[in-house]
Design a protein around this motif. Structure first.
Motif, PDB file in Angstrom:
ATOM      1  N   GLY A  58       0.157   1.327  -2.124  1.00 25.07           N
ATOM      2  CA  GLY A  58       0.302   0.744  -2.499  1.00 25.07           C
ATOM      3  C   GLY A  58       1.789   0.181  -3.378  1.00 25.07           C
ATOM      4  O   GLY A  58       1.893  -0.536  -4.499  1.00 25.07           O
ATOM      5  N   ALA A  59       2.654   1.201  -3.288  1.00 27.54           N
ATOM      6  CA  ALA A  59       4.105   0.850  -3.657  1.00 27.54           C
ATOM      7  C   ALA A  59       4.379  -0.626  -4.428  1.00 27.54           C
ATOM      8  O   ALA A  59       4.955  -1.108  -2.971  1.00 27.54           O
ATOM      9  CB  ALA A  59       4.858   2.508  -3.613  1.00 27.54           C
ATOM     10  N   GLU A  60       4.920  -0.268  -4.590  1.00 24.25           N
ATOM     11  CA  GLU A  60       5.798  -2.382  -5.145  1.00 24.25           C
ATOM     12  C   GLU A  60       7.081  -2.039  -4.418  1.00 24.25           C
ATOM     13  O   GLU A  60       7.912  -1.134  -4.749  1.00 24.25           O
ATOM     14  CB  GLU A  60       5.635  -2.635  -6.764  1.00 24.25           C
ATOM     15  CG  GLU A  60       6.268  -4.343  -6.338  1.00 24.25           C
ATOM     16  CD  GLU A  60       6.597  -4.399  -7.793  1.00 24.25           C
ATOM     17  OE1 GLU A  60       6.908  -6.390  -7.707  1.00 24.25           O
ATOM     18  OE2 GLU A  60       5.758  -4.213  -8.905  1.00 24.25           O
ATOM     19  N   ILE A  61       7.018  -3.331  -3.667  1.00 24.83           N
ATOM     20  CA  ILE A  61       8.831  -3.193  -3.080  1.00 24.83           C
ATOM     21  C   ILE A  61       9.573  -3.994  -4.005  1.00 24.83           C
ATOM     22  O   ILE A  61       9.486  -5.444  -4.441  1.00 24.83           O
ATOM     23  CB  ILE A  61       8.908  -4.357  -1.845  1.00 24.83           C
ATOM     24  CG1 ILE A  61       8.073  -3.465  -0.755  1.00 24.83           C
ATOM     25  CG2 ILE A  61       9.980  -3.966  -1.021  1.00 24.83           C
ATOM     26  CD1 ILE A  61       8.479  -1.902  -0.373  1.00 24.83           C
ATOM     27  N   ASP A  62      10.556  -3.954  -4.725  1.00 22.37           N
ATOM     28  CA  ASP A  62      11.383  -4.420  -5.594  1.00 22.37           C
ATOM     29  C   ASP A  62      12.670  -4.679  -5.953  1.00 22.37           C
ATOM     30  O   ASP A  62      13.722  -4.729  -6.694  1.00 22.37           O
ATOM     31  CB  ASP A  62      11.029  -3.526  -7.184  1.00 22.37           C
ATOM     32  CG  ASP A  62      11.778  -1.782  -7.021  1.00 22.37           C
ATOM     33  OD1 ASP A  62      11.918  -1.817  -6.115  1.00 22.37           O
ATOM     34  OD2 ASP A  62      10.898  -1.505  -8.075  1.00 22.37           O
ATOM     35  N   VAL A  70       7.260 -12.869   0.116  1.00 24.51           N
ATOM     36  CA  VAL A  70       7.092 -13.592  -0.852  1.00 24.51           C
ATOM     37  C   VAL A  70       6.415 -13.201  -1.639  1.00 24.51           C
ATOM     38  O   VAL A  70       4.365 -12.466  -1.240  1.00 24.51           O
ATOM     39  CB  VAL A  70       6.317 -14.942  -0.059  1.00 24.51           C
ATOM     40  CG1 VAL A  70       5.731 -15.593  -0.836  1.00 24.51           C
ATOM     41  CG2 VAL A  70       7.413 -15.638   1.106  1.00 24.51           C
ATOM     42  N   GLY A  71       6.008 -12.977  -3.063  1.00 21.33           N
ATOM     43  CA  GLY A  71       5.305 -12.710  -3.748  1.00 21.33           C
ATOM     44  C   GLY A  71       5.190 -11.726  -4.061  1.00 21.33           C
ATOM     45  O   GLY A  71       6.348 -10.704  -3.253  1.00 21.33           O
ATOM     46  N   PHE A  72       3.979 -10.685  -4.435  1.00 19.83           N
ATOM     47  CA  PHE A  72       4.174  -8.767  -5.050  1.00 19.83           C
ATOM     48  C   PHE A  72       3.610  -8.496  -3.041  1.00 19.83           C
ATOM     49  O   PHE A  72       2.913  -8.800  -2.069  1.00 19.83           O
ATOM     50  CB  PHE A  72       2.898  -8.986  -5.187  1.00 19.83           C
ATOM     51  CG  PHE A  72       2.298  -7.037  -5.135  1.00 19.83           C
ATOM     52  CD1 PHE A  72       3.199  -6.286  -6.052  1.00 19.83           C
ATOM     53  CD2 PHE A  72       1.352  -6.488  -4.501  1.00 19.83           C
ATOM     54  CE1 PHE A  72       2.674  -4.908  -6.233  1.00 19.83           C
ATOM     55  CE2 PHE A  72       1.446  -5.415  -4.927  1.00 19.83           C
ATOM     56  CZ  PHE A  72       2.283  -4.572  -5.993  1.00 19.83           C
ATOM     57  N   THR A  73       4.673  -7.622  -2.967  1.00 21.02           N
ATOM     58  CA  THR A  73       5.125  -6.776  -1.987  1.00 21.02           C
ATOM     59  C   THR A  73       4.545  -5.665  -2.009  1.00 21.02           C
ATOM     60  O   THR A  73       5.384  -4.714  -3.056  1.00 21.02           O
ATOM     61  CB  THR A  73       6.497  -7.603  -1.697  1.00 21.02           C
ATOM     62  OG1 THR A  73       6.738  -8.255  -1.322  1.00 21.02           O
ATOM     63  CG2 THR A  73       6.772  -6.869   0.250  1.00 21.02           C
ATOM     64  N   GLY A  74       3.530  -4.644  -1.279  1.00 22.97           N
ATOM     65  CA  GLY A  74       3.250  -3.113  -1.197  1.00 22.97           C
ATOM     66  C   GLY A  74       3.503  -2.983   0.347  1.00 22.97           C
ATOM     67  O   GLY A  74       3.788  -3.048   1.025  1.00 22.97           O
ATOM     68  N   LEU A  75       4.331  -1.520  -0.115  1.00 24.93           N
ATOM     69  CA  LEU A  75       4.907  -0.418   0.698  1.00 24.93           C
ATOM     70  C   LEU A  75       3.718   0.928   1.029  1.00 24.93           C
ATOM     71  O   LEU A  75       2.712   1.149  -0.492  1.00 24.93           O
ATOM     72  CB  LEU A  75       5.678  -0.031   0.298  1.00 24.93           C
ATOM     73  CG  LEU A  75       5.948   1.592   1.632  1.00 24.93           C
ATOM     74  CD1 LEU A  75       6.407   0.980   2.710  1.00 24.93           C
ATOM     75  CD2 LEU A  75       7.452   2.224   0.733  1.00 24.93           C
ATOM     76  N   SER A  76       2.946   1.150   1.895  1.00 22.37           N
ATOM     77  CA  SER A  76       2.581   2.156   2.586  1.00 22.37           C
ATOM     78  C   SER A  76       2.254   2.913   3.490  1.00 22.37           C
ATOM     79  O   SER A  76       3.191   2.339   4.176  1.00 22.37           O
ATOM     80  CB  SER A  76       0.340   1.163   2.281  1.00 22.37           C
ATOM     81  OG  SER A  76      -0.170   0.615   1.161  1.00 22.37           O
ATOM     82  N   THR A  91       3.041  12.437  13.315  1.00 25.54           N
ATOM     83  CA  THR A  91       2.449  11.082  13.457  1.00 25.54           C
ATOM     84  C   THR A  91       2.816  10.589  12.986  1.00 25.54           C
ATOM     85  O   THR A  91       2.459  11.330  10.868  1.00 25.54           O
ATOM     86  CB  THR A  91       0.982  11.442  14.061  1.00 25.54           C
ATOM     87  OG1 THR A  91       0.555  11.908  13.783  1.00 25.54           O
ATOM     88  CG2 THR A  91       1.397  12.073  15.587  1.00 25.54           C
ATOM     89  N   GLY A  92       3.024   8.903  12.589  1.00 25.13           N
ATOM     90  CA  GLY A  92       2.561   8.086  11.171  1.00 25.13           C
ATOM     91  C   GLY A  92       2.606   6.937  10.836  1.00 25.13           C
ATOM     92  O   GLY A  92       2.664   6.602  12.407  1.00 25.13           O
ATOM     93  N   PHE A  93       2.464   6.119  10.127  1.00 26.75           N
ATOM     94  CA  PHE A  93       2.620   4.723  10.176  1.00 26.75           C
ATOM     95  C   PHE A  93       3.646   4.200   8.987  1.00 26.75           C
ATOM     96  O   PHE A  93       3.386   5.148   7.933  1.00 26.75           O
ATOM     97  CB  PHE A  93       1.536   3.907  10.463  1.00 26.75           C
ATOM     98  CG  PHE A  93       0.380   4.156   9.153  1.00 26.75           C
ATOM     99  CD1 PHE A  93       0.430   3.228   8.225  1.00 26.75           C
ATOM    100  CD2 PHE A  93      -0.152   5.268   8.855  1.00 26.75           C
ATOM    101  CE1 PHE A  93      -0.173   3.398   6.439  1.00 26.75           C
ATOM    102  CE2 PHE A  93      -0.473   5.314   7.770  1.00 26.75           C
ATOM    103  CZ  PHE A  93      -0.837   3.993   6.878  1.00 26.75           C
TER     104      PHE A  93
END
Length: 200
Positions: A58-62, A70-76, A91-93
């Motif tokens: 949920g880290a914010e892309i700023d 568009v709008g709030f953009t979150g990174l996980s 391994t990961g995503f």
């Protein structure tokens, strides 16, 4: 003649091995826009037996360049790796969601590092911005704490680390190929044979 061919092939192998050694830590990828960034990310580090895990949710892309979420953009993201060999067998995503849904995501392909920075290369890119980024992206996790030349060795089980994350398109810059190294070897063989002929 057999000795000469063997010597040439040995030289080619040594040159190729040196090239691999130089790029063993960093992935050595060249980046370009588009880019997505988060200036404040909390990364959780946990150990499970012989494996380590880095994750953030949920880290914010700023910041962005070349694409417009568009709008709030979150990174996980979440990456698991062997403690003994963190760049092998990981391994990961990663997922980025904006107000319209999946914006960008992918599966871990490769891991590298430089001082205080971990490099994650992802492929199988999906999301509405996938067409802008292409087949593969590079995520740079730059840690605020001084973790050293190999950040993996600086982690402490159960700790949180602050970082910034930048996700870039990867520029298709070709690496030196075996064909180029073979050409060098053949040129060397030519001059060797020529000198042998001249000496007769």
């Amino acid at each position: 003649m057999k000795k000469t061919i063997y010597s040439t092939l040995l030289t080619i192998t040594m040159l190729f091995s040196v090239h691999l050694t130089v790029n063993a830590a960093s992935l050595g990828l060249t980046t370009d826009n588009p880019m997505l960034g988060s200036s404040s990310v909390t990364v959780d580090y946990l150990e499970f037996g012989s494996d380590g895990d880095l994750s953030s949710f949920g880290a914010e892309i700023d910041s962005s360049n070349g694409v417009t979420p568009v709008g709030f953009t979150g990174l996980s993201f979440g990456v698991g790796f062997p403690l003994a060999t963190p760049t092998i067998g990981a391994t990961g995503f990663f997922d980025i969601f904006d107000d319209n849904g999946s914006f960008l995501g992918g599966d871990l392909l490769a891991v590298g590092f430089t001082e205080n920075v971990i490099e994650f290369q992802f492929d199988n890119i999906i999301g509405s911005a996938a067409g802008s980024f292409g087949n593969s992206v590079l995520a740079l996790i730059t840690f605020d704490a001084p973790l050293g030349t190999n950040p993996f060795s600086g982690f402490i089980d159960g700790n949180f680390y602050t970082a910034s994350v930048s996700i870039y398109n990867i520029s298709p810059v070709p690496e030196p190929s075996m064909l180029a190294l073979l050409s060098i070897g053949l040129i060397g063989l030519f001059f060797y044979r020529r000198s042998q002929y001249t000496m007769k």
